[in-house]
Write a protein that holds these residues in place. Structure first.
Motif, short mmCIF file in Angstrom:
data_model
loop_
_atom_site.label_atom_id
_atom_site.label_comp_id
_atom_site.label_asym_id
_atom_site.label_seq_id
_atom_site.Cartn_x
_atom_site.Cartn_y
_atom_site.Cartn_z
N THR A 118 0.81 -1.22 0.00
CA THR A 118 0.00 0.00 0.00
C THR A 118 0.85 1.27 0.00
O THR A 118 2.05 1.24 0.26
CB THR A 118 -0.90 0.01 1.24
OG1 THR A 118 -0.06 0.02 2.41
CG2 THR A 118 -1.81 -1.21 1.28
N ARG A 119 0.18 2.39 -0.24
CA ARG A 119 0.86 3.68 -0.15
C ARG A 119 1.40 3.90 1.25
O ARG A 119 2.44 4.55 1.42
CB ARG A 119 -0.11 4.81 -0.52
CG ARG A 119 -0.44 4.86 -2.01
CD ARG A 119 -1.34 6.04 -2.33
NE ARG A 119 -1.57 6.13 -3.76
CZ ARG A 119 -1.47 7.25 -4.48
NH1 ARG A 119 -1.14 8.38 -3.88
NH2 ARG A 119 -1.69 7.25 -5.77
N GLU A 120 0.68 3.40 2.24
CA GLU A 120 1.14 3.56 3.62
C GLU A 120 2.49 2.87 3.82
O GLU A 120 3.37 3.42 4.49
CB GLU A 120 0.11 3.00 4.59
CG GLU A 120 -1.16 3.82 4.73
CD GLU A 120 -2.09 3.71 3.52
OE1 GLU A 120 -2.92 4.62 3.34
OE2 GLU A 120 -1.97 2.72 2.76
N LEU A 121 2.66 1.69 3.24
CA LEU A 121 3.94 1.00 3.35
C LEU A 121 5.02 1.71 2.54
O LEU A 121 6.17 1.80 2.99
CB LEU A 121 3.79 -0.45 2.87
CG LEU A 121 3.01 -1.38 3.80
CD1 LEU A 121 2.70 -2.70 3.11
CD2 LEU A 121 3.78 -1.63 5.10
N LEU A 122 4.66 2.21 1.37
CA LEU A 122 5.64 2.92 0.54
C LEU A 122 6.11 4.21 1.20
O LEU A 122 7.18 4.72 0.87
CB LEU A 122 5.03 3.23 -0.83
CG LEU A 122 4.71 2.01 -1.71
CD1 LEU A 122 3.89 2.44 -2.92
CD2 LEU A 122 5.99 1.31 -2.15
N ARG A 123 5.31 4.73 2.13
CA ARG A 123 5.67 5.95 2.85
C ARG A 123 5.90 5.68 4.33
O ARG A 123 5.87 6.61 5.15
CB ARG A 123 4.54 6.98 2.69
CG ARG A 123 4.31 7.42 1.26
CD ARG A 123 3.03 8.22 1.14
NE ARG A 123 2.86 8.81 -0.19
CZ ARG A 123 1.75 9.38 -0.63
NH1 ARG A 123 0.69 9.44 0.16
NH2 ARG A 123 1.69 9.90 -1.84
N ASP A 124 6.12 4.43 4.69
CA ASP A 124 6.28 4.04 6.10
C ASP A 124 7.35 4.90 6.78
O ASP A 124 8.38 5.23 6.19
CB ASP A 124 6.66 2.57 6.19
CG ASP A 124 6.39 1.98 7.56
OD1 ASP A 124 5.39 1.25 7.71
OD2 ASP A 124 7.18 2.26 8.49
N ALA A 125 7.08 5.27 8.02
CA ALA A 125 8.02 6.12 8.76
C ALA A 125 9.34 5.42 9.04
O ALA A 125 10.38 6.07 9.21
CB ALA A 125 7.38 6.57 10.08
#
Length: 223
Positions: free
Chosen positions: A108-115
Protein backbone atom coordinates in the motif's frame (compact mmCIF):
# COMPACT_ATOMS: atom_id res chain seq x y z
CA UNK A 1 8.03 -44.70 11.30
CA UNK A 2 9.68 -42.36 8.78
CA UNK A 3 6.82 -39.86 9.04
CA UNK A 4 7.01 -39.92 12.83
CA UNK A 5 10.76 -39.30 12.72
CA UNK A 6 10.30 -36.39 10.30
CA UNK A 7 7.64 -34.84 12.50
CA UNK A 8 9.93 -35.15 15.52
CA UNK A 9 12.80 -33.52 13.61
CA UNK A 10 10.59 -30.64 12.47
CA UNK A 11 9.28 -30.07 15.98
CA UNK A 12 12.84 -30.00 17.35
CA UNK A 13 13.95 -27.56 14.62
CA UNK A 14 11.03 -25.24 15.33
CA UNK A 15 11.92 -25.20 19.03
CA UNK A 16 15.54 -24.47 18.12
CA UNK A 17 14.46 -21.31 16.30
CA UNK A 18 14.10 -19.76 19.76
CA UNK A 19 17.52 -20.85 21.03
CA UNK A 20 19.71 -18.14 22.56
CA UNK A 21 22.54 -18.98 20.14
CA UNK A 22 22.31 -17.48 16.66
CA UNK A 23 24.27 -20.39 15.15
CA UNK A 24 21.67 -22.85 16.46
CA UNK A 25 18.82 -20.75 15.11
CA UNK A 26 20.55 -20.56 11.72
CA UNK A 27 20.92 -24.34 11.51
CA UNK A 28 17.31 -24.77 12.59
CA UNK A 29 16.04 -22.46 9.85
CA UNK A 30 18.18 -24.35 7.32
CA UNK A 31 16.74 -27.65 8.53
CA UNK A 32 13.15 -26.42 8.28
CA UNK A 33 13.75 -25.17 4.75
CA UNK A 34 15.52 -28.34 3.70
CA UNK A 35 12.53 -30.42 4.75
CA UNK A 36 9.47 -28.22 4.10
CA UNK A 37 6.46 -28.96 6.25
CA UNK A 38 3.12 -27.10 6.22
CA UNK A 39 3.13 -26.99 9.99
CA UNK A 40 6.31 -24.89 9.95
CA UNK A 41 4.98 -21.90 8.06
CA UNK A 42 3.30 -20.02 10.91
CA UNK A 43 6.39 -20.35 13.13
CA UNK A 44 8.72 -19.21 10.35
CA UNK A 45 6.60 -16.12 9.70
CA UNK A 46 6.45 -15.34 13.41
CA UNK A 47 10.22 -15.66 13.84
CA UNK A 48 10.87 -13.33 10.90
CA UNK A 49 9.25 -10.57 12.89
CA UNK A 50 11.41 -10.97 16.00
CA UNK A 51 14.70 -12.60 14.93
CA UNK A 52 17.51 -10.17 15.85
CA UNK A 53 20.22 -11.45 13.47
CA UNK A 54 20.11 -10.47 9.79
CA UNK A 55 21.68 -13.69 8.50
CA UNK A 56 19.19 -15.81 10.44
CA UNK A 57 16.27 -13.73 9.11
CA UNK A 58 17.58 -14.29 5.61
CA UNK A 59 17.59 -18.05 6.20
CA UNK A 60 14.05 -17.86 7.58
CA UNK A 61 13.00 -16.11 4.37
CA UNK A 62 14.71 -18.81 2.33
CA UNK A 63 12.90 -21.48 4.34
CA UNK A 64 9.57 -19.79 3.61
CA UNK A 65 10.31 -19.71 -0.12
CA UNK A 66 10.70 -23.49 0.04
CA UNK A 67 7.02 -23.86 1.00
CA UNK A 68 4.02 -23.51 -1.34
CA UNK A 69 2.98 -19.91 -1.88
CA UNK A 70 -0.61 -20.79 -1.05
CA UNK A 71 0.58 -21.56 2.49
CA UNK A 72 2.99 -18.68 3.00
CA UNK A 73 1.13 -15.78 1.39
CA UNK A 74 -1.72 -15.35 3.92
CA UNK A 75 0.59 -15.11 6.93
CA UNK A 76 3.01 -12.76 5.20
CA UNK A 77 0.20 -10.45 4.12
CA UNK A 78 -1.04 -10.30 7.72
CA UNK A 79 2.45 -9.31 8.85
CA UNK A 80 2.29 -6.23 6.63
CA UNK A 81 -0.22 -4.83 9.12
CA UNK A 82 1.94 -5.64 12.15
CA UNK A 83 2.83 -2.91 14.63
CA UNK A 84 6.43 -4.20 14.58
CA UNK A 85 8.50 -2.52 11.89
CA UNK A 86 10.77 -5.56 11.55
CA UNK A 87 7.80 -7.81 10.89
CA UNK A 88 6.57 -5.51 8.12
CA UNK A 89 10.02 -5.15 6.56
CA UNK A 90 10.85 -8.86 6.60
CA UNK A 91 7.44 -9.84 5.25
CA UNK A 92 7.97 -7.42 2.35
CA UNK A 93 11.45 -8.82 1.77
CA UNK A 94 10.09 -12.36 1.72
CA UNK A 95 7.30 -11.40 -0.67
CA UNK A 96 9.91 -9.95 -3.02
CA UNK A 97 11.77 -13.27 -2.96
CA UNK A 98 8.58 -15.24 -3.63
CA UNK A 99 7.64 -12.87 -6.44
CA UNK A 100 3.93 -13.71 -6.54
CA UNK A 101 2.04 -10.73 -7.97
CA UNK A 102 -1.07 -11.59 -6.00
CA UNK A 103 0.70 -9.74 -3.18
CA UNK A 104 0.74 -6.47 -5.15
CA UNK A 105 -2.48 -4.96 -3.70
CA UNK A 106 -1.06 -5.36 -0.19
CA UNK A 107 1.94 -3.12 -0.94
CA UNK A 108 0.00 0.00 0.00
CA UNK A 109 0.86 3.68 -0.15
CA UNK A 110 1.14 3.56 3.62
CA UNK A 111 3.94 1.00 3.35
CA UNK A 112 5.64 2.92 0.54
CA UNK A 113 5.67 5.95 2.85
CA UNK A 114 6.28 4.04 6.10
CA UNK A 115 8.02 6.12 8.76
CA UNK A 116 10.57 3.33 9.29
CA UNK A 117 13.27 3.53 6.62
CA UNK A 118 13.85 -0.22 6.46
CA UNK A 119 10.15 -0.89 5.93
CA UNK A 120 9.95 1.78 3.25
CA UNK A 121 13.05 0.46 1.47
CA UNK A 122 11.66 -3.07 1.46
CA UNK A 123 8.34 -1.77 0.17
CA UNK A 124 10.03 0.13 -2.68
CA UNK A 125 11.99 -2.93 -3.80
CA UNK A 126 8.97 -5.20 -3.57
CA UNK A 127 6.66 -2.78 -5.37
CA UNK A 128 9.12 -2.30 -8.24
CA UNK A 129 9.25 -6.07 -8.65
CA UNK A 130 5.53 -6.83 -8.37
CA UNK A 131 3.97 -3.80 -10.11
CA UNK A 132 1.54 -4.89 -12.86
CA UNK A 133 2.21 -3.79 -16.40
CA UNK A 134 0.74 -0.36 -17.05
CA UNK A 135 0.90 0.81 -13.42
CA UNK A 136 4.56 1.79 -13.39
CA UNK A 137 3.91 5.53 -13.81
CA UNK A 138 1.44 5.61 -10.93
CA UNK A 139 3.90 3.77 -8.70
CA UNK A 140 6.70 6.13 -9.73
CA UNK A 141 4.55 9.12 -8.75
CA UNK A 142 4.15 7.71 -5.23
CA UNK A 143 7.85 6.83 -4.94
CA UNK A 144 8.82 10.32 -6.07
CA UNK A 145 7.18 11.76 -2.95
CA UNK A 146 10.08 10.19 -1.04
CA UNK A 147 12.89 11.99 -2.90
CA UNK A 148 15.47 13.41 -0.50
CA UNK A 149 14.51 11.07 2.32
CA UNK A 150 17.02 9.56 4.73
CA UNK A 151 20.68 8.73 4.38
CA UNK A 152 22.68 7.32 1.49
CA UNK A 153 21.35 3.76 1.62
CA UNK A 154 17.73 4.90 1.77
CA UNK A 155 18.18 7.29 -1.15
CA UNK A 156 20.03 4.63 -3.13
CA UNK A 157 17.21 2.15 -2.55
CA UNK A 158 14.66 4.64 -3.83
CA UNK A 159 16.70 5.44 -6.93
CA UNK A 160 17.16 1.74 -7.70
CA UNK A 161 13.43 1.11 -7.38
CA UNK A 162 12.65 3.98 -9.74
CA UNK A 163 15.30 2.95 -12.27
CA UNK A 164 13.82 -0.55 -12.26
CA UNK A 165 10.54 0.95 -13.53
CA UNK A 166 12.23 2.22 -16.69
CA UNK A 167 11.09 5.11 -18.84
CA UNK A 168 7.71 5.26 -17.10
CA UNK A 169 9.36 7.28 -14.33
CA UNK A 170 9.92 10.32 -16.58
CA UNK A 171 7.04 12.49 -15.28
CA UNK A 172 7.94 11.68 -11.67
CA UNK A 173 11.54 12.74 -12.27
CA UNK A 174 10.35 15.91 -13.99
CA UNK A 175 8.32 16.84 -10.93
CA UNK A 176 11.20 16.11 -8.56
CA UNK A 177 13.63 18.19 -10.59
CA UNK A 178 11.44 21.28 -10.24
CA UNK A 179 10.88 20.93 -6.48
CA UNK A 180 11.75 23.96 -4.31
CA UNK A 181 13.64 21.57 -2.00
CA UNK A 182 17.28 21.22 -3.17
CA UNK A 183 17.54 17.77 -1.60
CA UNK A 184 14.61 16.58 -3.69
CA UNK A 185 16.01 18.14 -6.87
CA UNK A 186 19.42 16.59 -6.25
CA UNK A 187 17.97 13.14 -5.67
CA UNK A 188 15.72 13.35 -8.74
CA UNK A 189 18.60 14.50 -10.94
CA UNK A 190 20.84 11.71 -9.67
CA UNK A 191 18.12 9.16 -10.34
CA UNK A 192 17.73 10.42 -13.91
CA UNK A 193 21.47 10.06 -14.41
CA UNK A 194 21.31 6.46 -13.19
CA UNK A 195 18.35 5.80 -15.49
CA UNK A 196 20.42 7.01 -18.45
CA UNK A 197 23.63 5.36 -17.33
CA UNK A 198 23.23 2.57 -14.76
CA UNK A 199 27.01 2.20 -14.58
CA UNK A 200 27.56 5.80 -13.46
CA UNK A 201 27.45 4.93 -9.77
CA UNK A 202 25.15 6.51 -7.20
CA UNK A 203 27.77 8.61 -5.41
CA UNK A 204 29.02 10.08 -8.68
CA UNK A 205 25.45 10.79 -9.79
CA UNK A 206 24.69 12.56 -6.50
CA UNK A 207 27.82 14.73 -6.67
CA UNK A 208 27.07 15.66 -10.27
CA UNK A 209 23.47 16.51 -9.32
CA UNK A 210 24.67 18.67 -6.42
CA UNK A 211 26.78 20.71 -8.81
CA UNK A 212 23.84 21.22 -11.15
CA UNK A 213 21.58 22.32 -8.28
CA UNK A 214 24.26 24.64 -6.88
CA UNK A 215 24.46 26.34 -10.27
CA UNK A 216 20.71 26.83 -10.28
CA UNK A 217 19.93 24.08 -12.77
CA UNK A 218 17.06 21.61 -12.69
CA UNK A 219 18.15 19.07 -15.24
CA UNK A 220 16.02 20.54 -17.97
CA UNK A 221 18.32 19.16 -20.62
CA UNK A 222 17.02 15.67 -19.83
CA UNK A 223 13.34 16.56 -20.12
Amino acid sequence: MTTTRQNTDVTAALRALEDDRASVRLRAALAVGTTPDPGSVAKLVERCGVEPEFFVRDMLTWALTRHPTALTLPGLLRELRSERAQARAQALHTLSKIGDRRAWPAVTRELLRDADDEVARSAWRTAALLVPEGEESALAAVLATQFGRGGRETRLSLSRALVALGEAVGPALDAGETSPDPRVRTHALATRRLLRDPDAGFDFAIEEAKRVVALGGSGGEGQ
